[in-house]
Design an enzyme around this catalytic site. Structure first.
Site, PDB file in Angstrom:
ATOM      1  N   LYS A  34     -60.062 -35.963 -23.316  1.00 43.83           N
ATOM      2  CA  LYS A  34     -58.627 -35.705 -23.370  1.00 43.83           C
ATOM      3  C   LYS A  34     -58.404 -34.291 -22.845  1.00 43.83           C
ATOM      4  O   LYS A  34     -58.994 -33.347 -23.379  1.00 43.83           O
ATOM      5  CB  LYS A  34     -58.178 -35.806 -24.840  1.00 43.83           C
ATOM      6  N   ARG A  53     -63.381 -37.740 -27.411  1.00 43.01           N
ATOM      7  CA  ARG A  53     -62.978 -38.611 -28.509  1.00 43.01           C
ATOM      8  C   ARG A  53     -63.804 -39.891 -28.481  1.00 43.01           C
ATOM      9  O   ARG A  53     -64.071 -40.442 -27.408  1.00 43.01           O
ATOM     10  CB  ARG A  53     -61.493 -38.929 -28.336  1.00 43.01           C
ATOM     11  N   ASP A  70     -47.556 -46.987 -28.217  1.00 39.21           N
ATOM     12  CA  ASP A  70     -48.755 -46.593 -27.461  1.00 39.21           C
ATOM     13  C   ASP A  70     -49.720 -45.795 -28.326  1.00 39.21           C
ATOM     14  O   ASP A  70     -50.841 -45.521 -27.908  1.00 39.21           O
ATOM     15  CB  ASP A  70     -48.379 -45.783 -26.217  1.00 39.21           C
ATOM     16  N   ASP A  83     -54.486 -40.970 -31.809  1.00 38.02           N
ATOM     17  CA  ASP A  83     -53.528 -40.062 -31.154  1.00 38.02           C
ATOM     18  C   ASP A  83     -52.849 -39.117 -32.131  1.00 38.02           C
ATOM     19  O   ASP A  83     -51.676 -39.250 -32.464  1.00 38.02           O
ATOM     20  CB  ASP A  83     -52.486 -40.846 -30.343  1.00 38.02           C
TER      21      ASP A  83
HETATM   22  P1  AMP Z   1     -48.887 -38.567 -26.494  1.00 37.12           P
HETATM   23  O1  AMP Z   1     -47.596 -38.065 -26.999  1.00 37.12           O
HETATM   24  O2  AMP Z   1     -49.998 -37.550 -26.545  1.00 37.12           O
HETATM   25  O3  AMP Z   1     -49.292 -39.869 -27.085  1.00 37.12           O
HETATM   26  O4  AMP Z   1     -48.687 -38.779 -24.935  1.00 37.12           O
HETATM   27  C1  AMP Z   1     -47.746 -39.693 -24.402  1.00 37.12           C
HETATM   28  C2  AMP Z   1     -48.036 -39.928 -22.928  1.00 37.12           C
HETATM   29  O5  AMP Z   1     -47.883 -38.733 -22.182  1.00 37.12           O
HETATM   30  C3  AMP Z   1     -49.452 -40.403 -22.675  1.00 37.12           C
HETATM   31  O6  AMP Z   1     -49.394 -41.383 -21.689  1.00 37.12           O
HETATM   32  C4  AMP Z   1     -50.158 -39.166 -22.200  1.00 37.12           C
HETATM   33  O7  AMP Z   1     -51.241 -39.483 -21.376  1.00 37.12           O
HETATM   34  C5  AMP Z   1     -49.060 -38.424 -21.462  1.00 37.12           C
HETATM   35  N1  AMP Z   1     -49.285 -36.973 -21.461  1.00 37.12           N
HETATM   36  C6  AMP Z   1     -49.239 -36.150 -22.526  1.00 37.12           C
HETATM   37  N2  AMP Z   1     -49.495 -34.883 -22.144  1.00 37.12           N
HETATM   38  C7  AMP Z   1     -49.730 -34.886 -20.831  1.00 37.12           C
HETATM   39  C8  AMP Z   1     -50.072 -33.890 -19.848  1.00 37.12           C
HETATM   40  N3  AMP Z   1     -50.210 -32.600 -20.178  1.00 37.12           N
HETATM   41  N4  AMP Z   1     -50.235 -34.293 -18.579  1.00 37.12           N
HETATM   42  C9  AMP Z   1     -50.096 -35.576 -18.226  1.00 37.12           C
HETATM   43  N5  AMP Z   1     -49.774 -36.555 -19.086  1.00 37.12           N
HETATM   44  C10 AMP Z   1     -49.594 -36.229 -20.376  1.00 37.12           C
HETATM   45 MG    MG Z   2     -50.521 -41.284 -27.117  1.00 39.43          MG
END
Ligand code: AMP
Ligand code: MG
Length: 481
Positions: A108, A171, A247, A257
């Site tokens: 990650k 992870r 998700d 997550d």
């Molecule tokens: P999360 O809130 O961490 O579950 O992320 C939601 C979505 O946003 C997921 O598809 C992640 O892969 C994407 N995402 C979160 N942070 C980033 C980042 N810095 N760059 C690209 N994608 C991101």
């Molecule tokens: Mg996520």
């Protein structure tokens, strides 16, 4: 190191993922390595130099047999449907542990993928250590969760509100199949892809459903059952996930997550910490209802597999969803009974539990400490317990225990085996992260990890981790993206 890699996911229909390589990083350096977990996985971390370990856990060198991919998925984020995918995560592949168990190994923060949208694909050190701390704490509490094998810093800056140190978390998970993965497959509108995905999930996580007559219905029911059990466990320890988007709900039944999660201190069902959850959608008391809502999205995605007649499919899926509330309730009440040292069932138990909760809510009692103090053999000391409302309840509880007639010491042992002496208190987590991020001082983090590793054991050094914060109004957690 001892890797035994496989690429089962990468053999699914290619619409479900894209091949991608982790980005090159300037100067990978180990921040934390999880030797205990490595041992369980049959990995020998001692045989490699710190530099070599850093190169592996920064994705600069792959184990033989690894075929890195980013997984596609969709998801309802705060109720709104979006096409997502691993935007900053890369699945290295699956490792076969000596026990025979197959686990995903995922980075990650290892760079952009086709699903990154506007993001940089990177992660900051603080949030990755935060996930490390809590996933290990949740595992030690005995609750299903993804694990953390390593955090390395990249030697590169990441730009957020401020400039932060870049890091990559490794992870380990039963898999990264999410409710959102099924939503993605369903949205493609190609039933053979959906079916391949469902067969894969059944084979990997619910093999007992494979030969059942209504296989996909059995699968849905089994996923719902594991979620009911999981959310009940969260409620028992006061864990607030913070961002239960579809998700972020794993098909395997693991907690996954960790973003803006936090642990509840004073008991209040409306507790919410996440800065992005302004409506309280993912508040503590809402978690069971949200799990059911998410499972409804899974059920919708599976409709084409449940019955060729859509109306029939909806009817049988609805039945499973309706069972969820009573399943959750049963898991929850069984766990609450154990928290109170009870081994038998009586009809009035639900009311006995509820009246304790009402008292705790009204008096602002600390969730963790109250149950731990009740686990003592005597009436707990301390001002709040002098309250007549509490004494009343306590007398009823003793009477109830009396009907079971087991020795008080045995009751206390049972209670101490489920009511933790220590949880990752938000202010202690923040303190450890600040030391690591700002001063490169990892010793508060190590001490905290050691305290959290045996949460049901009384130890004198725990005292500083048991105090709730003085005042938590205004405490907020962030996704760290
Ligand atoms: P999360 O809130 O961490 O579950 O992320 C939601 C979505 O946003 C997921 O598809 C992640 O892969 C994407 N995402 C979160 N942070 C980033 C980042 N810095 N760059 C690209 N994608 C991101
Ligand atoms: Mg996520």
């Amino acid at each position: 190191m001892g890797w035994r890699f496989d690429d089962t996911y990468a053999r699914l229909p290619e619409r479900l993922f894209v091949e991608v390589k982790p980005a090159r990083v300037r100067e990978p350096k180990v921040s934390v390595l999880n030797h205990g977990l490595a041992g369980e996985l049959g990995l020998d971390l001692d045989s490699v130099s710190p530099e070599a370990a850093a190169a592996v856990f920064a994705g600069q060198e792959f184990p033989a047999g690894a075929r890195p991919i980013a997984q596609a998925y969709a998801g309802h984020q705060f109720g709104h449907f979006t096409m997502l995918g691993d935007g900053r995560a890369i699945l290295l592949g699956e490792h076969r542990a000596p026990s025979g168990r197959l686990v995903d190994v995922q980075f990650k923060g290892s760079g952009r993928t086709r699903f990154s949208r506007g993001g940089d694909g990177r992660a900051a050190l603080g949030p990755m250590l935060r996930e490390y701390i809590v996933s290990e704490a949740i595992a030690a509490l005995g609750i299903p969760t993804t694990r953390s094998l390593a955090v390395v810093t990249t030697g590169e800056p990441v730009y957020r509100e401020t400039i932060r140190r870049g890091a990559i978390l490794t992870r380990v998970a039963a898999s990264h199949l999410r409710v959102g993965t099924f939503q993605f497959a369903a949205a493609l509108g190609e039933d053979h892809i959906l079916k391949a995905l469902a067969d894969y999930a059944i084979d990997r996580h619910y093999p007992e459903a494979a030969d059942a007559p209504a296989k996909y219905l059995g699968f849905l029911r089994a996923v719902a059952d594991r979620q009911a059990a999981l959310i009940a466990r969260w409620q028992h320890i006061g864990f607030i996930h913070g961002v239960m988007n579809t998700d972020n709900m794993a098909i395997s039944g693991e907690t996954i997550d960790y973003g803006p999660f936090a642990f509840m201190n004073a008991y209040d069902p409306a507790t919410v910490f996440s800065s992005i959850d302004r409506q309280g959608r993912y508040a503590y008391g809402n978690q069971p209802a949200i799990a059911q809502w998410n499972l409804a999205r899974l059920a919708e995605s599976l409709l084409p597999l449940l019955d060729p007649d859509q109306e029939k499919a909806v009817a049988i899926a609805t039945e499973v969803l309706e069972e969820f509330a009573s399943r959750f309730e049963a898991y929850w009440l069984a766990g609450m009974r154990t928290k109170l040292g009870l081994r038998t069932d009586e009809a009035a138990d639900a009311e006995l539990v509820q009246s304790l909760l009402t008292w705790m809510h009204e008096s602002g009692a600390d969730w963790t400490n109250t149950f731990r103090e009740l686990s003592a053999e005597d009436l707990p000391a301390g001002d709040p317990y002098q309250d007549p409302g509490f004494r009343d309840w306590h007398a009823r509880w003793l009477e109830r225990l009396g009907r079971e007639g087991r020795p008080r010491a045995e009751v206390a042992d049972l209670m101490r085996s489920v009511n933790p002496a220590v949880i990752p208190r938000n202010h202690r987590v923040e303190e450890a992260l600040a030391a690591a991020e700002e001063r490169d001082d990892l010793s508060p983090l190590r001490d905290l990890l050691a305290a959290l590793a045996s949460p049901y054991e009384d130890r004198p050094e725990l005292a500083r981790y048991q105090q709730p914060p003085e005042d938590e109004r205004g405490y907020r957690t962030f996704c760290g993206t």
